[in-house]
Motif scaffolding. Sequence first.
Motif, PDB file in Angstrom:
ATOM      1  N   ASP A   1     -24.739 -48.648  54.722  1.00  0.00           N
ATOM      2  CA  ASP A   1     -25.780 -47.229  55.294  1.00  0.00           C
ATOM      3  C   ASP A   1     -26.342 -45.765  54.437  1.00  0.00           C
ATOM      4  O   ASP A   1     -26.324 -44.878  55.362  1.00  0.00           O
ATOM      5  CB  ASP A   1     -25.094 -46.601  56.551  1.00  0.00           C
ATOM      6  CG  ASP A   1     -25.253 -47.667  57.954  1.00  0.00           C
ATOM      7  OD1 ASP A   1     -25.797 -48.801  57.458  1.00  0.00           O
ATOM      8  OD2 ASP A   1     -23.849 -47.950  58.433  1.00  0.00           O
ATOM      9  N   GLY A   2     -26.453 -46.787  53.034  1.00  0.00           N
ATOM     10  CA  GLY A   2     -27.455 -45.301  52.253  1.00  0.00           C
ATOM     11  C   GLY A   2     -25.698 -44.591  52.536  1.00  0.00           C
ATOM     12  O   GLY A   2     -26.532 -43.038  51.370  1.00  0.00           O
ATOM     13  N   GLN A   3     -24.426 -44.700  52.799  1.00  0.00           N
ATOM     14  CA  GLN A   3     -23.240 -43.289  51.727  1.00  0.00           C
ATOM     15  C   GLN A   3     -23.268 -44.111  50.293  1.00  0.00           C
ATOM     16  O   GLN A   3     -23.160 -45.171  50.198  1.00  0.00           O
ATOM     17  CB  GLN A   3     -22.133 -43.568  53.010  1.00  0.00           C
ATOM     18  CG  GLN A   3     -22.294 -43.672  54.899  1.00  0.00           C
ATOM     19  CD  GLN A   3     -23.140 -41.852  55.176  1.00  0.00           C
ATOM     20  OE1 GLN A   3     -21.999 -41.279  55.056  1.00  0.00           O
ATOM     21  NE2 GLN A   3     -24.224 -42.299  55.266  1.00  0.00           N
ATOM     22  N   LEU A   4     -22.827 -42.646  49.683  1.00  0.00           N
ATOM     23  CA  LEU A   4     -22.141 -42.639  48.906  1.00  0.00           C
ATOM     24  C   LEU A   4     -20.891 -43.078  48.970  1.00  0.00           C
ATOM     25  O   LEU A   4     -20.175 -43.295  49.963  1.00  0.00           O
ATOM     26  CB  LEU A   4     -22.022 -41.032  48.502  1.00  0.00           C
ATOM     27  CG  LEU A   4     -21.689 -40.762  46.912  1.00  0.00           C
ATOM     28  CD1 LEU A   4     -22.699 -41.717  45.905  1.00  0.00           C
ATOM     29  CD2 LEU A   4     -21.039 -39.701  46.465  1.00  0.00           C
ATOM     30  N   SER A   5     -20.778 -43.872  47.991  1.00  0.00           N
ATOM     31  CA  SER A   5     -18.971 -44.564  47.616  1.00  0.00           C
ATOM     32  C   SER A   5     -18.839 -44.207  46.100  1.00  0.00           C
ATOM     33  O   SER A   5     -19.426 -44.123  45.246  1.00  0.00           O
ATOM     34  CB  SER A   5     -18.683 -46.052  48.156  1.00  0.00           C
ATOM     35  OG  SER A   5     -19.877 -46.898  47.272  1.00  0.00           O
ATOM     36  N   GLU A   6     -17.299 -44.760  45.475  1.00  0.00           N
ATOM     37  CA  GLU A   6     -17.259 -44.631  44.702  1.00  0.00           C
ATOM     38  C   GLU A   6     -17.279 -46.649  44.050  1.00  0.00           C
ATOM     39  O   GLU A   6     -16.350 -47.298  44.546  1.00  0.00           O
ATOM     40  CB  GLU A   6     -15.706 -43.663  44.285  1.00  0.00           C
ATOM     41  CG  GLU A   6     -15.381 -44.176  42.515  1.00  0.00           C
ATOM     42  CD  GLU A   6     -14.789 -42.858  42.365  1.00  0.00           C
ATOM     43  OE1 GLU A   6     -14.566 -41.856  41.379  1.00  0.00           O
ATOM     44  OE2 GLU A   6     -12.977 -42.969  43.121  1.00  0.00           O
ATOM     45  N   VAL A   7     -17.305 -47.014  43.084  1.00  0.00           N
ATOM     46  CA  VAL A   7     -17.132 -48.922  42.332  1.00  0.00           C
ATOM     47  C   VAL A   7     -16.213 -48.377  41.190  1.00  0.00           C
ATOM     48  O   VAL A   7     -16.653 -47.097  40.525  1.00  0.00           O
ATOM     49  CB  VAL A   7     -18.891 -49.132  42.458  1.00  0.00           C
ATOM     50  CG1 VAL A   7     -18.331 -49.904  41.340  1.00  0.00           C
ATOM     51  CG2 VAL A   7     -19.904 -48.868  43.389  1.00  0.00           C
ATOM     52  N   VAL A   8     -15.393 -48.645  41.634  1.00  0.00           N
ATOM     53  CA  VAL A   8     -14.222 -48.899  40.056  1.00  0.00           C
ATOM     54  C   VAL A   8     -14.331 -50.202  40.041  1.00  0.00           C
ATOM     55  O   VAL A   8     -14.028 -51.875  40.150  1.00  0.00           O
ATOM     56  CB  VAL A   8     -12.791 -48.629  40.560  1.00  0.00           C
ATOM     57  CG1 VAL A   8     -11.807 -48.383  39.495  1.00  0.00           C
ATOM     58  CG2 VAL A   8     -12.878 -46.956  41.336  1.00  0.00           C
ATOM     59  N   ALA A   9     -14.598 -50.567  38.757  1.00  0.00           N
ATOM     60  CA  ALA A   9     -14.189 -51.975  37.573  1.00  0.00           C
ATOM     61  C   ALA A   9     -13.749 -51.762  36.845  1.00  0.00           C
ATOM     62  O   ALA A   9     -13.923 -50.822  35.550  1.00  0.00           O
ATOM     63  CB  ALA A   9     -15.769 -52.140  37.187  1.00  0.00           C
ATOM     64  N   ASN A  10     -12.982 -51.969  36.283  1.00  0.00           N
ATOM     65  CA  ASN A  10     -11.497 -52.097  34.805  1.00  0.00           C
ATOM     66  C   ASN A  10     -11.759 -53.735  34.127  1.00  0.00           C
ATOM     67  O   ASN A  10     -11.853 -55.092  35.238  1.00  0.00           O
ATOM     68  CB  ASN A  10     -10.013 -52.374  36.150  1.00  0.00           C
ATOM     69  CG  ASN A  10      -9.932 -51.182  36.610  1.00  0.00           C
ATOM     70  OD1 ASN A  10      -9.382 -50.289  35.801  1.00  0.00           O
ATOM     71  ND2 ASN A  10      -9.473 -50.828  37.919  1.00  0.00           N
ATOM     72  N   SER A  11     -12.071 -53.031  33.399  1.00  0.00           N
ATOM     73  CA  SER A  11     -11.933 -54.401  32.628  1.00  0.00           C
ATOM     74  C   SER A  11     -10.306 -54.993  32.837  1.00  0.00           C
ATOM     75  O   SER A  11      -9.600 -54.653  33.026  1.00  0.00           O
ATOM     76  CB  SER A  11     -11.355 -54.262  30.924  1.00  0.00           C
ATOM     77  OG  SER A  11     -10.648 -53.665  30.592  1.00  0.00           O
TER      78      SER A  11
END
Length: 269
Positions: free
Chosen positions: A160-170
């Motif tokens: 719904d267009g809301q800001l979220s935090e994406v976390v990617a780890n090696s």
Amino acid sequence: MKIPLFLVFILLLPSALSAQSLLLEYTFNESEPRYLSTGEIPVTLSSRGALQSAGAPGSGVSGNYSDRAWDASANTTQGIGLPANTSALVSPAKQLDFSMLQAFTITFWYKTQHPFTDDAATRFIMKSERPSEPIGQGLMLRSYKGALELRLGAVQPGNDGQLSEVVANSTRFPANSGYNRTDIWIFAAITWNGKNIRFHVGDSKLPVSDAGGSPFAGSIVDAPGLLAIGNARSFNRGLDGWLDNFRLYGTALSNASLESIRRSDLQPR
């Protein structure tokens, strides 16, 4: 009428920007620690902190006399250690807007004097709303317990267009392997093709290999303000070592292209 270069980048559509090749490039070969990008976006990095300098001739990854690296090796701590490591490279970066990217590749070399096994805080890249997680808007790349971790402020499909935090780890590497090595030049690359974030690792001897990642589809929400390389924007999470040949591309490069970059950086000139 000729349009000034900075206006060209401000007016670029996302699809046009993502088609660009090399957006930022810092070779760090200058004799003073002030560096102008030789990529498409002319963003200058200025140095800060007492324990940093332009590297000596031959300090760069190739070892050639004309090849220098940014040198923060005079620091005695890294990441969250005390005394705080304040060395950094910074720019207002007004022309750099991550929200205009539909894909990217970041590549750089580093050589550190501290392992990453117990270090969850050394910042390599930061252009984010806040200096630590959650970062809010923007992008942050840091070391994380033997791995690299990328955090993005993003809008994802179905949210719904809301800001979220994406976390990617090696991949989390044991000591003396992958990203978690000392006193050797490490080649790090992070790619995003609009669907997946992938990490890649090599060094001055070993070719580029996959180092893990995770899915991400959506759009990055850019954070206005300072770009910091080699430290957090709070200037207390610095690298004790050297950085060389930092690049940002507006597309996701293949493993073969990354290996070509790694090899080229090592060639005599």
